[in-house]
Design a protein around this motif. Structure first.
Motif, PDB file in Angstrom:
ATOM      1  N   ALA A 131       0.845  -1.186   0.000  1.00 49.15           N
ATOM      2  CA  ALA A 131       0.000   0.000   0.000  1.00 49.15           C
ATOM      3  C   ALA A 131       0.888   1.247   0.000  1.00 49.15           C
ATOM      4  O   ALA A 131       2.086   1.165   0.280  1.00 49.15           O
ATOM      5  CB  ALA A 131      -0.911  -0.017   1.228  1.00 49.15           C
ATOM      6  N   PRO A 132       0.341   2.410  -0.329  1.00 46.74           N
ATOM      7  CA  PRO A 132       1.159   3.634  -0.298  1.00 46.74           C
ATOM      8  C   PRO A 132       1.801   3.848   1.074  1.00 46.74           C
ATOM      9  O   PRO A 132       1.127   3.823   2.110  1.00 46.74           O
ATOM     10  CB  PRO A 132       0.136   4.735  -0.622  1.00 46.74           C
ATOM     11  N   GLY A 133       3.107   4.012   1.086  1.00 40.83           N
ATOM     12  CA  GLY A 133       3.846   4.218   2.328  1.00 40.83           C
ATOM     13  C   GLY A 133       4.210   2.951   3.068  1.00 40.83           C
ATOM     14  O   GLY A 133       4.964   3.011   4.039  1.00 40.83           O
ATOM     15  N   GLU A 134       3.701   1.800   2.639  1.00 43.53           N
ATOM     16  CA  GLU A 134       3.990   0.546   3.335  1.00 43.53           C
ATOM     17  C   GLU A 134       5.374   0.020   2.952  1.00 43.53           C
ATOM     18  O   GLU A 134       5.862   0.244   1.842  1.00 43.53           O
ATOM     19  CB  GLU A 134       2.929  -0.493   2.979  1.00 43.53           C
ATOM     20  N   SER A 135       5.992  -0.700   3.875  1.00 49.65           N
ATOM     21  CA  SER A 135       7.323  -1.259   3.622  1.00 49.65           C
ATOM     22  C   SER A 135       7.420  -2.632   4.263  1.00 49.65           C
ATOM     23  O   SER A 135       6.646  -2.980   5.158  1.00 49.65           O
ATOM     24  CB  SER A 135       8.423  -0.341   4.163  1.00 49.65           C
ATOM     25  N   LEU A 136       8.381  -3.394   3.788  1.00 53.66           N
ATOM     26  CA  LEU A 136       8.696  -4.698   4.381  1.00 53.66           C
ATOM     27  C   LEU A 136      10.164  -5.007   4.128  1.00 53.66           C
ATOM     28  O   LEU A 136      10.812  -4.364   3.293  1.00 53.66           O
ATOM     29  CB  LEU A 136       7.793  -5.804   3.829  1.00 53.66           C
ATOM     30  N   ILE A 137      10.663  -6.010   4.853  1.00 57.08           N
ATOM     31  CA  ILE A 137      12.038  -6.457   4.647  1.00 57.08           C
ATOM     32  C   ILE A 137      11.989  -7.846   4.032  1.00 57.08           C
ATOM     33  O   ILE A 137      11.418  -8.774   4.619  1.00 57.08           O
ATOM     34  CB  ILE A 137      12.830  -6.477   5.966  1.00 57.08           C
ATOM     35  N   ALA A 138      12.543  -7.977   2.855  1.00 60.37           N
ATOM     36  CA  ALA A 138      12.605  -9.265   2.163  1.00 60.37           C
ATOM     37  C   ALA A 138      13.936  -9.932   2.465  1.00 60.37           C
ATOM     38  O   ALA A 138      14.977  -9.264   2.565  1.00 60.37           O
ATOM     39  CB  ALA A 138      12.438  -9.077   0.662  1.00 60.37           C
ATOM     40  N   LYS A 170      -4.537  -1.404  -9.067  1.00 58.61           N
ATOM     41  CA  LYS A 170      -5.667  -0.525  -8.772  1.00 58.61           C
ATOM     42  C   LYS A 170      -5.941  -0.385  -7.283  1.00 58.61           C
ATOM     43  O   LYS A 170      -6.470   0.621  -6.840  1.00 58.61           O
ATOM     44  CB  LYS A 170      -6.915  -1.040  -9.490  1.00 58.61           C
ATOM     45  N   GLY A 171      -5.636  -1.398  -6.506  1.00 52.77           N
ATOM     46  CA  GLY A 171      -5.944  -1.327  -5.080  1.00 52.77           C
ATOM     47  C   GLY A 171      -5.553  -2.601  -4.380  1.00 52.77           C
ATOM     48  O   GLY A 171      -4.815  -3.434  -4.929  1.00 52.77           O
ATOM     49  N   PRO A 172      -6.017  -2.785  -3.160  1.00 55.46           N
ATOM     50  CA  PRO A 172      -5.688  -4.011  -2.424  1.00 55.46           C
ATOM     51  C   PRO A 172      -6.193  -5.248  -3.170  1.00 55.46           C
ATOM     52  O   PRO A 172      -7.342  -5.293  -3.600  1.00 55.46           O
ATOM     53  CB  PRO A 172      -6.424  -3.824  -1.091  1.00 55.46           C
ATOM     54  N   MET A 173      -5.352  -6.224  -3.303  1.00 56.39           N
ATOM     55  CA  MET A 173      -5.702  -7.473  -3.979  1.00 56.39           C
ATOM     56  C   MET A 173      -4.674  -8.527  -3.619  1.00 56.39           C
ATOM     57  O   MET A 173      -3.631  -8.219  -3.032  1.00 56.39           O
ATOM     58  CB  MET A 173      -5.767  -7.284  -5.502  1.00 56.39           C
ATOM     59  N   ASP A 174      -4.980  -9.768  -3.957  1.00 55.58           N
ATOM     60  CA  ASP A 174      -4.031 -10.849  -3.726  1.00 55.58           C
ATOM     61  C   ASP A 174      -2.907 -10.786  -4.749  1.00 55.58           C
ATOM     62  O   ASP A 174      -3.135 -10.521  -5.936  1.00 55.58           O
ATOM     63  CB  ASP A 174      -4.740 -12.203  -3.815  1.00 55.58           C
ATOM     64  N   TYR A 175      -1.691 -11.049  -4.277  1.00 55.88           N
ATOM     65  CA  TYR A 175      -0.539 -11.031  -5.186  1.00 55.88           C
ATOM     66  C   TYR A 175      -0.540 -12.286  -6.053  1.00 55.88           C
ATOM     67  O   TYR A 175      -0.622 -13.408  -5.548  1.00 55.88           O
ATOM     68  CB  TYR A 175       0.764 -10.950  -4.394  1.00 55.88           C
ATOM     69  N   VAL A 176      -0.438 -12.072  -7.356  1.00 53.95           N
ATOM     70  CA  VAL A 176      -0.364 -13.168  -8.320  1.00 53.95           C
ATOM     71  C   VAL A 176       0.811 -12.870  -9.254  1.00 53.95           C
ATOM     72  O   VAL A 176       0.816 -11.833  -9.924  1.00 53.95           O
ATOM     73  CB  VAL A 176      -1.665 -13.300  -9.135  1.00 53.95           C
TER      74      VAL A 176
END
Length: 264
Positions: A131-138, A170-176
């Motif tokens: 999401a906008p502004g969201e982050s994670l560590i891979a 477009k928005g929140p959805m499952d990653y494919v």
């Protein structure tokens, strides 16, 4: 002798009489011919101008498209580290690296990892939607080969590269992962990362940062494994707290008592 002179004179007049209209017709023909010729030239000139203008438009369109292709792609993600993946150098072992990925755009963005060595390297997660502004560590896993030809450990150069791609969604959805193939024209290459080995016996800021990021990544994985917290006891009325399990048990005991009384 006067007759030949008169004939000559009369012939001259006759020829002069016929020459005048002929000359006039010639002038008219020439003027109409020149007019048609000039109009043809004007028409040809107009067509040439239209062709030139059209070619200019086509050329300007081609130039603008080429210019757009040469412009740097606007980044949707911020990577840390930005250009390298640091791995501890431990030959014969599977080692880990970490990279923080943050969505800096105003839209939801999907990202995907790719590597030139899929048999010896893999990523967790291999892709996700932020999401906008969201982050994670891979976390990136890699098997380190033993050096060849008695090469010094830290002089070993890895040919493995990693590529991070992004796609606006477009928005929140499952990653494919297939979405990157279906919308490949909209996929942007964020960065191509090269591998850098770190000597585990020599402390360095890069090694310390890697340890911190790996610890954060492990904490995030453990947090995702935990079941969602219980909502707690149910509150009914004005502060009356009733445990659902106790409530069921009380109803069961009451039913048993009623059945016991009826049997008596």
């Amino acid at each position: 002798m006067a007759v030949p002179d008169q004939r000559s004179h009369s012939d001259g007049k006759v020829w002069g009489f016929f020459k005048l209209p002929f000359r006039g017709n010639n002038n008219i023909t020439m003027s109409s011919s020149s007019t048609s010729h000039s109009s043809h030239l004007q028409h040809h000139h107009n067509q040439s101008n239209m062709q030139v203008e059209g070619s200019n438009l086509h050329t300007s369109g081609s130039v603008s498209s080429v210019a757009r292709s040469l412009l740097p792609t606007r980044r949707r993600l911020r990577l840390d580290p930005s250009k390298k993946l640091y791995f501890p150098y431990e030959p014969g072992k599977q080692v880990r690296s970490a990279i923080r990925i943050k969505n800096t755009s105003k839209s939801h963005v999907a990202f995907k990892f790719q590597t030139t060595a899929p048999k010896s390297c893999f990523m967790r997660p291999p892709g996700a939607i932020l999401a906008p502004g969201e982050s994670l560590i891979a976390t990136v896993f890699k098997f380190v080969e033993h050096p060849e030809n008695n090469e010094k450990p830290m002089e070993q150069k890895s040919k493995v590269k990693f590529k991070i791609m992004s796609l606006k969604v477009k928005g929140p959805m499952d990653y494919v992962p297939e979405m990157f193939d279906e919308l490949k024209d909209q996929v942007a290459v964020e960065q191509i990362l090269r591998v850098v080995f770190l000597d585990v016996e020599r402390p360095s800021p890069a090694l310390d940062k890697l340890k911190r990021q790996l610890a954060e990544a492990e904490a995030a994985v453990e947090a995702r494994k935990k079941p969602p917290e219980d909502a707690g006891p149910k509150i009914i009325g004005e502060g009356l707290v009733i445990d659902e399990w106790k409530e069921r048990r009380e109803r069961y005991l009451a039913r048993q008592q009623v059945e016991g009384v009826d049997s008596v």
